[in-house]
Scaffold this motif. Structure first.
Motif: not given
Length: 146
Positions: A12-25
């Motif tokens: 839910e937070a990933k979607k709300a923040k508009g983040l991709g997995w590469e950016e998170i990593a």
């Protein structure tokens, strides 16, 4: 709080923040495959990485301990129907014995570790249609006799 609860909060937070997995990593200094697996509850993270994920996603503090827990690595044992996942099952079904035979021919009697292991998923541009490149990079573990 369980791993499934934390997974839901992260997605839910990933979607709300508009983040991709590469950016998170990148933000936690780890690979996208490992990071995604941790966020999905299939691996555990050391405290510093768990704390980074909690901060990044504004999760409750107790989520860090859940992210650090050793997971129970079970899943629905039926062949999945999602096409992206099913194709991987199909590849192993068709080429599994071939993969095993070639590993044994090149290395001897043993297996590829899924513990001392890395995986990379890349996109390769191709004029006939872009290609998915999945690299499975595991240490060879020789069976021993005793």
């Amino acid at each position: 709080m369980k791993k499934a609860d934390v997974k839901e909060m992260i997605l839910e937070a990933k979607k709300a923040k508009g983040l991709g997995w590469e950016e998170i990593a990148s933000k936690i200094g780890m690979s996208p495959v490992w990071t995604t697996s941790v966020c999905f509850g299939m691996n555990s993270a050391p405290k510093d990485k768990a704390d980074m994920l909690v901060a990044l996603f504004n999760l409750p503090p107790e989520a860090s301990a859940v992210i650090q827990e050793c997971p129970m690595k079970i899943w629905d044992q039926a062949v999945p129907t999602d096409p992206a996942i099913y194709r991987l099952y199909e590849i192993v079904g068709v080429y599994g014995e071939t993969i095993k035979e070639i590993i044994h021919e090149k290395f001897g009697d043993g297996i590829m570790s899924a513990i001392d292991y890395e995986m990379y998923i890349e996109r390769k541009e191709d004029p006939k249609g872009d290609r998915v490149v999945i690299t499975l990079d595991g240490k060879f573990l020789k069976y021993r006799a005793w």
